[in-house]
Design a protein around this motif. Structure first.
Motif, PDB file in Angstrom:
ATOM      1  N   GLY A   5       0.811  -1.212   0.000  1.00 27.88           N
ATOM      2  CA  GLY A   5       0.000   0.000   0.000  1.00 27.88           C
ATOM      3  C   GLY A   5       0.841   1.257   0.000  1.00 27.88           C
ATOM      4  O   GLY A   5       0.522   2.235  -0.684  1.00 27.88           O
ATOM      5  N   LEU A   6       1.947   1.251   0.762  1.00 23.79           N
ATOM      6  CA  LEU A   6       2.816   2.424   0.816  1.00 23.79           C
ATOM      7  C   LEU A   6       3.489   2.665  -0.527  1.00 23.79           C
ATOM      8  O   LEU A   6       3.550   3.809  -1.010  1.00 23.79           O
ATOM      9  CB  LEU A   6       3.863   2.224   1.920  1.00 23.79           C
ATOM     10  N   ILE A   7       3.984   1.608  -1.152  1.00 21.41           N
ATOM     11  CA  ILE A   7       4.643   1.767  -2.451  1.00 21.41           C
ATOM     12  C   ILE A   7       3.664   2.278  -3.499  1.00 21.41           C
ATOM     13  O   ILE A   7       3.995   3.152  -4.312  1.00 21.41           O
ATOM     14  CB  ILE A   7       5.272   0.430  -2.886  1.00 21.41           C
ATOM     15  N   ARG A   8       2.441   1.755  -3.484  1.00 25.81           N
ATOM     16  CA  ARG A   8       1.433   2.233  -4.436  1.00 25.81           C
ATOM     17  C   ARG A   8       1.108   3.703  -4.204  1.00 25.81           C
ATOM     18  O   ARG A   8       0.973   4.476  -5.159  1.00 25.81           O
ATOM     19  CB  ARG A   8       0.165   1.399  -4.313  1.00 25.81           C
ATOM     20  N   ALA A   9       0.969   4.086  -2.938  1.00 30.07           N
ATOM     21  CA  ALA A   9       0.641   5.476  -2.632  1.00 30.07           C
ATOM     22  C   ALA A   9       1.747   6.418  -3.101  1.00 30.07           C
ATOM     23  O   ALA A   9       1.480   7.562  -3.491  1.00 30.07           O
ATOM     24  CB  ALA A   9       0.407   5.637  -1.134  1.00 30.07           C
ATOM     25  N   LEU A  10       2.990   5.939  -3.071  1.00 31.15           N
ATOM     26  CA  LEU A  10       4.126   6.761  -3.512  1.00 31.15           C
ATOM     27  C   LEU A  10       4.384   6.665  -5.013  1.00 31.15           C
ATOM     28  O   LEU A  10       5.267   7.350  -5.531  1.00 31.15           O
ATOM     29  CB  LEU A  10       5.390   6.339  -2.747  1.00 31.15           C
ATOM     30  N   GLU A  51      -5.561   1.380   3.865  1.00 27.79           N
ATOM     31  CA  GLU A  51      -6.501   1.872   2.857  1.00 27.79           C
ATOM     32  C   GLU A  51      -6.622   0.873   1.713  1.00 27.79           C
ATOM     33  O   GLU A  51      -7.720   0.617   1.193  1.00 27.79           O
ATOM     34  CB  GLU A  51      -6.060   3.237   2.334  1.00 27.79           C
ATOM     35  N   LEU A  52      -5.494   0.276   1.305  1.00 33.76           N
ATOM     36  CA  LEU A  52      -5.530  -0.753   0.278  1.00 33.76           C
ATOM     37  C   LEU A  52      -6.310  -1.972   0.773  1.00 33.76           C
ATOM     38  O   LEU A  52      -7.097  -2.569   0.033  1.00 33.76           O
ATOM     39  CB  LEU A  52      -4.098  -1.155  -0.101  1.00 33.76           C
ATOM     40  N   ALA A  53      -6.119  -2.343   2.037  1.00 30.92           N
ATOM     41  CA  ALA A  53      -6.871  -3.466   2.612  1.00 30.92           C
ATOM     42  C   ALA A  53      -8.365  -3.194   2.592  1.00 30.92           C
ATOM     43  O   ALA A  53      -9.172  -4.106   2.339  1.00 30.92           O
ATOM     44  CB  ALA A  53      -6.393  -3.731   4.038  1.00 30.92           C
ATOM     45  N   ALA A  54      -8.760  -1.945   2.831  1.00 28.11           N
ATOM     46  CA  ALA A  54     -10.181  -1.584   2.803  1.00 28.11           C
ATOM     47  C   ALA A  54     -10.752  -1.747   1.398  1.00 28.11           C
ATOM     48  O   ALA A  54     -11.872  -2.260   1.229  1.00 28.11           O
ATOM     49  CB  ALA A  54     -10.366  -0.149   3.296  1.00 28.11           C
TER      50      ALA A  54
END
Length: 262
Positions: A113-118, A235-238
């Protein structure tokens, strides 16, 4: 009807052979019907109150309810925890801790999720259990900071080292992985020029980085904050949970920044 147990079954990650997982139902009834789901980094009092307002009676929280990794609390001595427990009871809420299963996913769900957000997916060269290793076009540390703050909507980060230093070999560690045993090896073994992590003891990796700079080594450090590094993963998990249970309203509730810079 979807009950709490159904959602838990869908979330369970790879098994822990040592059975040391902190995951599980922290509060509530396994057989209760789920009317709505709130996914969050941490089930703070503010998050619980918002969940009640939007009609979500199951909260999926990455961190524990009672200020300890293993949620050990003495209700007689900890009045805040006792009041929080009463609120949960009075509002019929269930809280499921979703921590280890998400981190044991391949790749680590929080890191993903962090890598996708960045927007750094194209730069990942290796996923390790504790870190993602990246190689990107050479850029300065201060430009990396600008990018992170913009993508994650952060007001500030903390940094150690020369901000004008150019770097291309970067190691990313989410959550509480900034200590000596996890962060320093990526400097040494991967020859990372920049390490970015969520949280860790300040006298370990930051002091190592300061000494490395004093010795003329090209090494710098960015500290995001624990929640700041892990919220994108929740957020990705949601989003994925919403796809799994399209018949239920699934909400991501972010936590507000914890510290004030004064």
């Amino acid at each position: 009807m979807v009950n709490v147990q159904d959602v838990m079954d869908a979330l369970e990650g790879p098994a822990d052979p040592q059975n040391h997982s902190v995951d599980g139902l922290c509060f509530g009834d396994l057989q209760a019907e789920v009317m709505g789901i709130a996914v969050t980094f941490m089930a703070t009092q503010a998050v619980l109150e918002q969940a009640v307002r939007i009609g979500a009676n199951l909260i999926i929280s990455h961190e524990g309810l009672f200020y300890s990794h293993h949620d050990v609390t003495n209700q007689e001595q900890n009045l805040v925890a006792a009041a929080k427990r009463r609120f949960l009871e009075e509002n019929g809420l269930a809280v499921y801790r979703f921590h280890d299963g998400l981190h044991r996913s391949q790749p680590d769900g929080i890191m993903e999720g962090l890598i996708r957000a960045l927007d750094w997916e194209a730069y990942v060269t290796e996923h390790r259990p504790e870190a993602a290793l990246l190689t990107m076009p050479e850029t300065s540390v201060d430009q990396v900071i600008f990018h992170i703050k913009r993508k994650l909507s952060l007001q500030y980060v903390r940094a150690v080292g020369e901000l004008s230093m150019n770097c291309s070999r970067i190691a990313l560690l989410a959550g509480y992985r900034g200590g000596r045993d996890t962060a320093i090896p990526v400097f040494e073994e991967y020859h990372a020029e920049l390490v970015i992590y969520g949280e860790g003891p300040e006298w370990e990796t930051p002091e190592y980085t300061r000494d490395a700079q004093a010795m003329g080594k090209r090494q710098s450090l960015i500290v995001l904050g624990h929640a700041e590094s892990e919220q994108p993963g929740m957020e990705l998990a949601a989003r994925r949970l919403s796809e799994r249970f399209p018949m239920l309203p699934v909400h991501f509730i972010p936590v507000e920044p914890l510290f004030q810079v004064v």
